[in-house]
Design a protein around this motif. Structure first.
Motif, mmCIF file in Angstrom:
data_model
loop_
_atom_site.group_PDB
_atom_site.id
_atom_site.type_symbol
_atom_site.label_atom_id
_atom_site.label_comp_id
_atom_site.label_asym_id
_atom_site.label_seq_id
_atom_site.Cartn_x
_atom_site.Cartn_y
_atom_site.Cartn_z
ATOM 1 N N SER A 143 -10.132 -14.903 -1.348
ATOM 2 C CA SER A 143 -9.080 -14.027 -0.293
ATOM 3 C C SER A 143 -7.914 -14.089 -0.746
ATOM 4 O O SER A 143 -7.402 -15.076 0.231
ATOM 5 N N TYR A 144 -6.800 -14.552 -1.879
ATOM 6 C CA TYR A 144 -5.952 -14.975 -1.846
ATOM 7 C C TYR A 144 -4.939 -14.085 -1.894
ATOM 8 O O TYR A 144 -4.833 -12.893 -2.578
ATOM 9 N N THR A 145 -3.882 -13.958 -1.352
ATOM 10 C CA THR A 145 -2.540 -13.927 -1.167
ATOM 11 C C THR A 145 -1.707 -14.021 -1.333
ATOM 12 O O THR A 145 -1.682 -15.177 -0.775
ATOM 13 N N PRO A 146 -0.756 -13.555 -2.486
ATOM 14 C CA PRO A 146 0.478 -14.620 -2.500
ATOM 15 C C PRO A 146 1.890 -15.143 -1.312
ATOM 16 O O PRO A 146 1.717 -14.395 -0.499
ATOM 17 N N ARG A 147 2.327 -16.171 -1.436
ATOM 18 C CA ARG A 147 2.985 -16.942 -0.534
ATOM 19 C C ARG A 147 4.341 -15.976 -0.193
ATOM 20 O O ARG A 147 3.767 -15.463 1.456
ATOM 21 N N TYR A 148 5.231 -15.168 -0.400
ATOM 22 C CA TYR A 148 5.993 -14.275 -0.016
ATOM 23 C C TYR A 148 5.542 -13.087 -0.014
ATOM 24 O O TYR A 148 6.433 -12.063 -0.372
ATOM 25 N N LYS A 166 4.896 -8.923 1.308
ATOM 26 C CA LYS A 166 5.448 -9.025 2.883
ATOM 27 C C LYS A 166 4.024 -7.594 3.094
ATOM 28 O O LYS A 166 4.568 -6.993 4.376
ATOM 29 N N GLY A 167 3.466 -6.894 2.161
ATOM 30 C CA GLY A 167 2.040 -6.483 2.725
ATOM 31 C C GLY A 167 2.434 -4.952 2.253
ATOM 32 O O GLY A 167 1.711 -4.030 2.767
ATOM 33 N N GLU A 168 3.554 -4.530 1.535
ATOM 34 C CA GLU A 168 4.332 -3.916 1.661
ATOM 35 C C GLU A 168 2.924 -3.142 -0.630
ATOM 36 O O GLU A 168 3.762 -3.648 -0.711
ATOM 37 N N GLY A 169 2.037 -2.234 -0.180
ATOM 38 C CA GLY A 169 1.321 -2.042 -1.689
ATOM 39 C C GLY A 169 0.732 -3.426 -2.309
ATOM 40 O O GLY A 169 0.812 -3.915 -1.876
ATOM 41 N N SER A 170 -0.005 -2.870 -3.568
ATOM 42 C CA SER A 170 -0.088 -4.300 -4.148
ATOM 43 C C SER A 170 1.088 -5.328 -4.745
ATOM 44 O O SER A 170 1.632 -5.000 -5.577
ATOM 45 N N PRO A 171 0.565 -6.653 -4.373
ATOM 46 C CA PRO A 171 1.448 -7.531 -5.214
ATOM 47 C C PRO A 171 1.390 -7.705 -6.379
ATOM 48 O O PRO A 171 2.526 -8.183 -6.764
ATOM 49 N N TYR A 172 0.739 -7.716 -7.221
ATOM 50 C CA TYR A 172 0.352 -6.716 -8.433
ATOM 51 C C TYR A 172 1.079 -5.728 -9.496
ATOM 52 O O TYR A 172 1.058 -6.355 -10.634
ATOM 53 N N GLU A 173 1.219 -5.069 -8.682
ATOM 54 C CA GLU A 173 1.645 -3.991 -9.640
ATOM 55 C C GLU A 173 3.096 -4.318 -10.345
ATOM 56 O O GLU A 173 4.251 -4.450 -9.591
ATOM 57 N N ILE A 174 3.351 -3.683 -11.292
ATOM 58 C CA ILE A 174 3.943 -3.640 -11.904
ATOM 59 C C ILE A 174 5.301 -2.728 -12.502
ATOM 60 O O ILE A 174 4.463 -1.547 -12.570
ATOM 61 N N LYS A 175 6.569 -2.436 -11.561
ATOM 62 C CA LYS A 175 7.021 -1.098 -11.096
ATOM 63 C C LYS A 175 8.024 -1.451 -11.755
ATOM 64 O O LYS A 175 9.130 -2.768 -10.957
ATOM 65 N N HIS A 176 8.872 -0.486 -12.555
ATOM 66 C CA HIS A 176 10.489 -0.573 -12.448
ATOM 67 C C HIS A 176 11.096 -0.166 -11.083
ATOM 68 O O HIS A 176 10.422 -0.027 -10.649
ATOM 69 N N LYS A 177 12.470 -0.942 -10.738
ATOM 70 C CA LYS A 177 13.167 -1.139 -9.699
ATOM 71 C C LYS A 177 13.560 1.217 -9.659
ATOM 72 O O LYS A 177 14.061 0.989 -8.401
ATOM 73 N N PHE A 178 14.003 1.536 -10.374
ATOM 74 C CA PHE A 178 14.597 2.627 -10.063
ATOM 75 C C PHE A 178 13.086 3.479 -10.492
ATOM 76 O O PHE A 178 14.155 5.193 -10.727
ATOM 77 N N ASP A 179 12.807 3.740 -10.781
ATOM 78 C CA ASP A 179 11.329 4.602 -10.647
ATOM 79 C C ASP A 179 11.759 5.879 -10.024
ATOM 80 O O ASP A 179 10.988 6.775 -10.098
#
Length: 93
Positions: A13-18, A20-33
């Motif tokens: 049950s690993y969560t990245p250090r920084y 913040k809890g919004e969505g998946s931390p591993y989802e790759i998404k562009h800034k302006f999508d």
């Protein structure tokens, strides 16, 4: 250790250090999508082209559209100059 059973993978049950809890931390998404209409489920090329034209027409920043057209015109002119195209047909005698 059974011979007929496979070993199960370990689960952590690993969560990245920084995170913040919004969505998946591993989802790759562009800034302006979120602001683009051309990104998404466009299945055919006609729909992609129509979305791009609509986005160009309804762009609130008309200076950016004019700038893009000027840059494209200059690049086409330079290309015609490099390949040796007779540019005298564009200018009056």
């Amino acid at each position: 250790m059974g011979l007929l059973t496979r070993r199960k993978n370990k689960k952590f049950s690993y969560t990245p250090r920084y995170y913040k809890g919004e969505g998946s931390p591993y989802e790759i998404k562009h800034k302006f999508d979120d602001f683009r209409t051309t990104v998404g489920d466009n299945k055919n090329i006609k729909q992609k082209f129509n979305n791009a034209i609509d986005e160009l027409k309804h762009n609130p920043d008309q200076a950016a559209n004019r700038r893009i057209l000027i840059i494209v015109a200059v690049l086409v002119f330079l290309f015609l100059l490099i390949i040796g195209f007779d540019l005298s047909i564009f200018f009056p005698n």
